[in-house]
Design a protein around this motif. Sequence first.
Motif, PDB file in Angstrom:
ATOM      1  N   GLY A  98      15.673 -12.926 -42.099  1.00 43.53           N
ATOM      2  CA  GLY A  98      16.346 -14.001 -42.966  1.00 43.53           C
ATOM      3  C   GLY A  98      15.418 -15.051 -43.132  1.00 43.53           C
ATOM      4  O   GLY A  98      14.079 -15.156 -43.315  1.00 43.53           O
ATOM      5  N   LYS A  99      16.068 -16.036 -42.812  1.00 49.02           N
ATOM      6  CA  LYS A  99      15.454 -17.601 -42.892  1.00 49.02           C
ATOM      7  C   LYS A  99      14.664 -17.687 -41.821  1.00 49.02           C
ATOM      8  O   LYS A  99      14.420 -17.061 -40.560  1.00 49.02           O
ATOM      9  CB  LYS A  99      16.738 -18.632 -42.756  1.00 49.02           C
ATOM     10  N   LYS A 100      13.451 -18.538 -42.125  1.00 50.38           N
ATOM     11  CA  LYS A 100      12.379 -18.778 -41.404  1.00 50.38           C
ATOM     12  C   LYS A 100      13.009 -19.863 -40.133  1.00 50.38           C
ATOM     13  O   LYS A 100      12.142 -19.835 -39.142  1.00 50.38           O
ATOM     14  CB  LYS A 100      11.159 -19.587 -42.209  1.00 50.38           C
ATOM     15  N   ASP A 101      14.025 -20.306 -40.426  1.00 52.79           N
ATOM     16  CA  ASP A 101      14.471 -21.397 -39.296  1.00 52.79           C
ATOM     17  C   ASP A 101      15.123 -21.004 -37.909  1.00 52.79           C
ATOM     18  O   ASP A 101      15.599 -19.833 -37.844  1.00 52.79           O
ATOM     19  CB  ASP A 101      15.650 -22.432 -39.981  1.00 52.79           C
ATOM     20  N   VAL A 102      14.517 -21.489 -36.985  1.00 54.39           N
ATOM     21  CA  VAL A 102      14.920 -21.167 -35.578  1.00 54.39           C
ATOM     22  C   VAL A 102      15.452 -22.406 -34.867  1.00 54.39           C
ATOM     23  O   VAL A 102      15.392 -23.388 -35.069  1.00 54.39           O
ATOM     24  CB  VAL A 102      13.772 -20.615 -34.860  1.00 54.39           C
ATOM     25  N   TYR A 103      15.886 -21.953 -33.498  1.00 56.89           N
ATOM     26  CA  TYR A 103      16.494 -23.070 -32.731  1.00 56.89           C
ATOM     27  C   TYR A 103      16.338 -22.595 -31.183  1.00 56.89           C
ATOM     28  O   TYR A 103      16.121 -21.523 -30.908  1.00 56.89           O
ATOM     29  CB  TYR A 103      17.985 -23.550 -33.064  1.00 56.89           C
ATOM     30  N   THR A 104      16.099 -23.665 -30.398  1.00 61.20           N
ATOM     31  CA  THR A 104      16.081 -23.314 -28.918  1.00 61.20           C
ATOM     32  C   THR A 104      17.267 -23.494 -28.166  1.00 61.20           C
ATOM     33  O   THR A 104      17.981 -24.565 -28.282  1.00 61.20           O
ATOM     34  CB  THR A 104      14.852 -24.135 -28.423  1.00 61.20           C
ATOM     35  N   GLU A 105      17.643 -22.578 -27.412  1.00 67.68           N
ATOM     36  CA  GLU A 105      18.856 -22.671 -26.611  1.00 67.68           C
ATOM     37  C   GLU A 105      18.852 -23.788 -25.372  1.00 67.68           C
ATOM     38  O   GLU A 105      17.582 -24.515 -25.341  1.00 67.68           O
ATOM     39  CB  GLU A 105      19.263 -21.283 -25.903  1.00 67.68           C
ATOM     40  N   GLU A 106      19.801 -23.980 -24.696  1.00 66.45           N
ATOM     41  CA  GLU A 106      19.824 -25.064 -23.792  1.00 66.45           C
ATOM     42  C   GLU A 106      19.008 -24.874 -22.337  1.00 66.45           C
ATOM     43  O   GLU A 106      18.580 -25.864 -21.883  1.00 66.45           O
ATOM     44  CB  GLU A 106      21.369 -25.281 -23.316  1.00 66.45           C
ATOM     45  N   ASP A 107      18.668 -23.651 -22.499  1.00 65.27           N
ATOM     46  CA  ASP A 107      17.737 -23.332 -21.083  1.00 65.27           C
ATOM     47  C   ASP A 107      16.310 -23.790 -21.619  1.00 65.27           C
ATOM     48  O   ASP A 107      15.494 -23.652 -20.652  1.00 65.27           O
ATOM     49  CB  ASP A 107      17.782 -21.844 -20.948  1.00 65.27           C
ATOM     50  N   GLY A 108      16.131 -24.119 -22.807  1.00 61.91           N
ATOM     51  CA  GLY A 108      14.728 -24.918 -23.055  1.00 61.91           C
ATOM     52  C   GLY A 108      13.799 -23.995 -23.542  1.00 61.91           C
ATOM     53  O   GLY A 108      12.557 -24.389 -23.709  1.00 61.91           O
ATOM     54  N   TRP A 109      14.078 -22.553 -23.518  1.00 66.31           N
ATOM     55  CA  TRP A 109      12.989 -21.502 -23.678  1.00 66.31           C
ATOM     56  C   TRP A 109      13.505 -20.623 -24.775  1.00 66.31           C
ATOM     57  O   TRP A 109      12.431 -20.600 -25.739  1.00 66.31           O
ATOM     58  CB  TRP A 109      12.715 -20.734 -22.377  1.00 66.31           C
ATOM     59  N   THR A 110      14.580 -19.951 -24.829  1.00 67.20           N
ATOM     60  CA  THR A 110      15.003 -18.965 -25.778  1.00 67.20           C
ATOM     61  C   THR A 110      15.007 -19.546 -27.114  1.00 67.20           C
ATOM     62  O   THR A 110      15.806 -20.491 -27.510  1.00 67.20           O
ATOM     63  CB  THR A 110      16.221 -18.307 -25.111  1.00 67.20           C
ATOM     64  N   VAL A 111      14.121 -18.960 -27.884  1.00 63.42           N
ATOM     65  CA  VAL A 111      14.157 -19.255 -29.193  1.00 63.42           C
ATOM     66  C   VAL A 111      14.882 -18.317 -30.121  1.00 63.42           C
ATOM     67  O   VAL A 111      14.617 -16.957 -30.215  1.00 63.42           O
ATOM     68  CB  VAL A 111      12.718 -19.473 -29.747  1.00 63.42           C
ATOM     69  N   ARG A 112      15.921 -18.564 -31.017  1.00 63.85           N
ATOM     70  CA  ARG A 112      16.738 -17.838 -31.872  1.00 63.85           C
ATOM     71  C   ARG A 112      16.412 -18.150 -33.235  1.00 63.85           C
ATOM     72  O   ARG A 112      16.544 -19.139 -33.540  1.00 63.85           O
ATOM     73  CB  ARG A 112      18.342 -17.524 -31.512  1.00 63.85           C
TER      74      ARG A 112
END
Length: 266
Positions: free
Chosen positions: A208-222
């Motif tokens: 889908g979209k190109k946009d991502v975010y990083t979870e609170e663990d500072g590593w996991t990118v979704r």
Amino acid sequence: MIYYKTEAEIALMRESALLVSKTLAHIAGLIKPGITTLSLDKIIGEFIRDHQAEPAFLNYKGYPFNSCISVNDVVVHGFPDKNELKEGDIISVDIGTLKNGYYGDHAYTFAIGDPGDDVMKLIRITKESLYKGIEKAVAGNRIGDIAYAIQEHTEKKHGYGVVRELVGHGLGRSMHEDPQVPNYGRKGIGPVLREGLVLAIEPMINMGKKDVYTEEDGWTVRTVDHKPSVHFEHDVCVRKGKAEILSDYSIIEKVEKANPNLYTKD
């Protein structure tokens, strides 16, 4: 600063890269519904150490695991955990090794069972885009030529989202060296490629979209829309006329096709 490798250094890097490939091939035979990514991570660490190398990701900038295992909408840097994998999941396994002072670093995405035609197409196109980029990794070209080839095949032809925040990179005595290798851009821009430059080329492509975010663990990118993302990565040496791939997908693909729990058809 960009570091160019001697033939002796490239030989050592090939050894590290091939160990990553062998580790991925080993894991390809074990992936099945019901297995946890945490158990796979433990096996990965043991396999690398058994081959007289170190898991390069463990404790890298505080990262707490041997590998990054990213499931479904996780783009990269997924934490291995105790959740069981299930039919229809896709799983990107990203592994680094440190052997004889040099790093290997690449990734492969597997499908467990049949995730559906749309997801299988995303896997195929992303993998194809990796090789489109590698075709441009020849002396005299520029970084932008690699970037453009990947974006052209994924975003422009198929409408997928090319992640902007994460890029490929140089590789050598450090796991991340100059130059950065984006998966989007214009032809004819960026540093000129010269023989002896080793790159980790790694398209990260979202359905889908190109946009991502990083979870609170500072590593996991979704992905922001929680649609699937696919990640493939090769270690590549720039040469005249044709790039040399230091890693080896053929040994992974052989085991992948022999594992009845993995889906390989488009």
